[in-house]
Design a protein around this motif. Structure first.
Motif, short mmCIF file in Angstrom:
data_model
loop_
_atom_site.label_atom_id
_atom_site.label_comp_id
_atom_site.label_asym_id
_atom_site.label_seq_id
_atom_site.Cartn_x
_atom_site.Cartn_y
_atom_site.Cartn_z
N LEU A 70 0.82 -1.20 0.00
CA LEU A 70 0.00 0.00 0.00
C LEU A 70 0.87 1.27 0.00
N VAL A 71 1.86 1.32 0.87
CA VAL A 71 2.71 2.50 0.96
C VAL A 71 3.46 2.73 -0.34
N LEU A 72 4.08 1.69 -0.88
CA LEU A 72 4.84 1.89 -2.11
C LEU A 72 3.95 2.31 -3.27
N ALA A 73 2.73 1.79 -3.34
CA ALA A 73 1.81 2.18 -4.40
C ALA A 73 1.36 3.63 -4.24
N GLU A 74 0.94 3.99 -3.04
CA GLU A 74 0.39 5.33 -2.82
C GLU A 74 1.45 6.42 -2.78
N GLU A 75 2.60 6.13 -2.21
CA GLU A 75 3.62 7.16 -2.02
C GLU A 75 4.63 7.24 -3.15
N ARG A 76 4.87 6.12 -3.82
CA ARG A 76 5.91 6.10 -4.85
C ARG A 76 5.45 5.54 -6.20
N GLY A 77 4.20 5.14 -6.30
CA GLY A 77 3.68 4.64 -7.57
C GLY A 77 4.26 3.30 -7.98
N VAL A 78 4.76 2.53 -7.02
CA VAL A 78 5.35 1.22 -7.30
C VAL A 78 4.29 0.15 -7.03
N ALA A 79 3.93 -0.57 -8.08
CA ALA A 79 2.92 -1.63 -7.95
C ALA A 79 3.61 -2.96 -7.65
N LEU A 80 3.21 -3.57 -6.56
CA LEU A 80 3.73 -4.89 -6.18
C LEU A 80 2.61 -5.91 -6.34
N PRO A 81 2.97 -7.18 -6.62
CA PRO A 81 1.93 -8.21 -6.72
C PRO A 81 1.23 -8.41 -5.38
N SER A 82 0.02 -8.89 -5.41
CA SER A 82 -0.78 -9.07 -4.21
C SER A 82 -0.23 -10.16 -3.29
N LEU A 83 0.19 -11.28 -3.85
CA LEU A 83 0.68 -12.46 -3.13
C LEU A 83 -0.40 -13.14 -2.28
N THR A 84 -1.65 -12.74 -2.39
CA THR A 84 -2.68 -13.40 -1.59
C THR A 84 -2.87 -14.85 -2.00
N GLU A 85 -2.46 -15.19 -3.20
CA GLU A 85 -2.56 -16.58 -3.65
C GLU A 85 -1.42 -17.45 -3.13
N ALA A 86 -0.40 -16.82 -2.54
CA ALA A 86 0.78 -17.56 -2.10
C ALA A 86 0.55 -18.34 -0.81
N TYR A 87 -0.41 -17.90 -0.01
CA TYR A 87 -0.72 -18.60 1.24
C TYR A 87 -2.15 -18.28 1.65
N ALA A 88 -2.74 -19.21 2.39
CA ALA A 88 -4.15 -19.07 2.75
C ALA A 88 -4.37 -18.46 4.12
#
Length: 139
Positions: free
Chosen positions: A30-48
């Motif tokens: 969230l911080v990197l996206a909102e403050e620096r425009g850096v999109a990171l993958p969600s990774l929610t599929e990596a673990y339950a």
């Protein structure tokens, strides 16, 4: 107000990826996206769930083992670098550098907050610090 002020007090939610609730990776994302425009993958599929420590460790290790992440020498960290920590002997926690020595992070049972990562609680757990290539000065 310092950029970090807008992220204080956000609640912990396992696999959370927004201001309603987030885990440590969700906060970094969230911080990197909102403050620096850096999109990171969600990774929610990596673990339950947060109990899947091996899966979480693999997901976080996978991030650090590949570009776009560059290791940063301790002592030369900058705001928006990512600090990776060992929990239960595995890389399971992330914080985002606010200024050298201080990180913004969130953990189970605690809202997002700023803590000293050079102090007794976190310094012995610090594995490495990484910088996203989008935040590296062009050579």
């Amino acid at each position: 107000m310092h950029w970090s002020g807008g992220y204080l007090g956000l609640p912990f939610v396992a696999l959370g990826r927004d201001r309603v609730g987030l885990d440590c990776y969700g906060l970094v994302r969230l911080v990197l996206a909102e403050e620096r425009g850096v999109a990171l993958p969600s990774l929610t599929e990596a673990y339950a769930s947060m109990e899947e420590r091996a899966e979480i460790a693999a997901a976080l290790s996978g991030i650090s083992a590949q570009s776009p992440w560059t290791p940063v020498a301790r002592g030369s960290e900058q705001p928006f670098d990512i600090a990776m920590f060992s929990v239960f002997g595995r890389p399971l926690h992330l914080g985002i550098v606010v200024q050298p020595g201080l990180m913004l992070h969130v953990s189970d049972g605690h809202d997002s907050r700023i803590e000293d990562y050079r102090g007794a609680v976190w310094s012995r757990r610090l594995i490495a610090i990484y910088r996203h290539e989008a935040l590296c000065p062009s050579s």
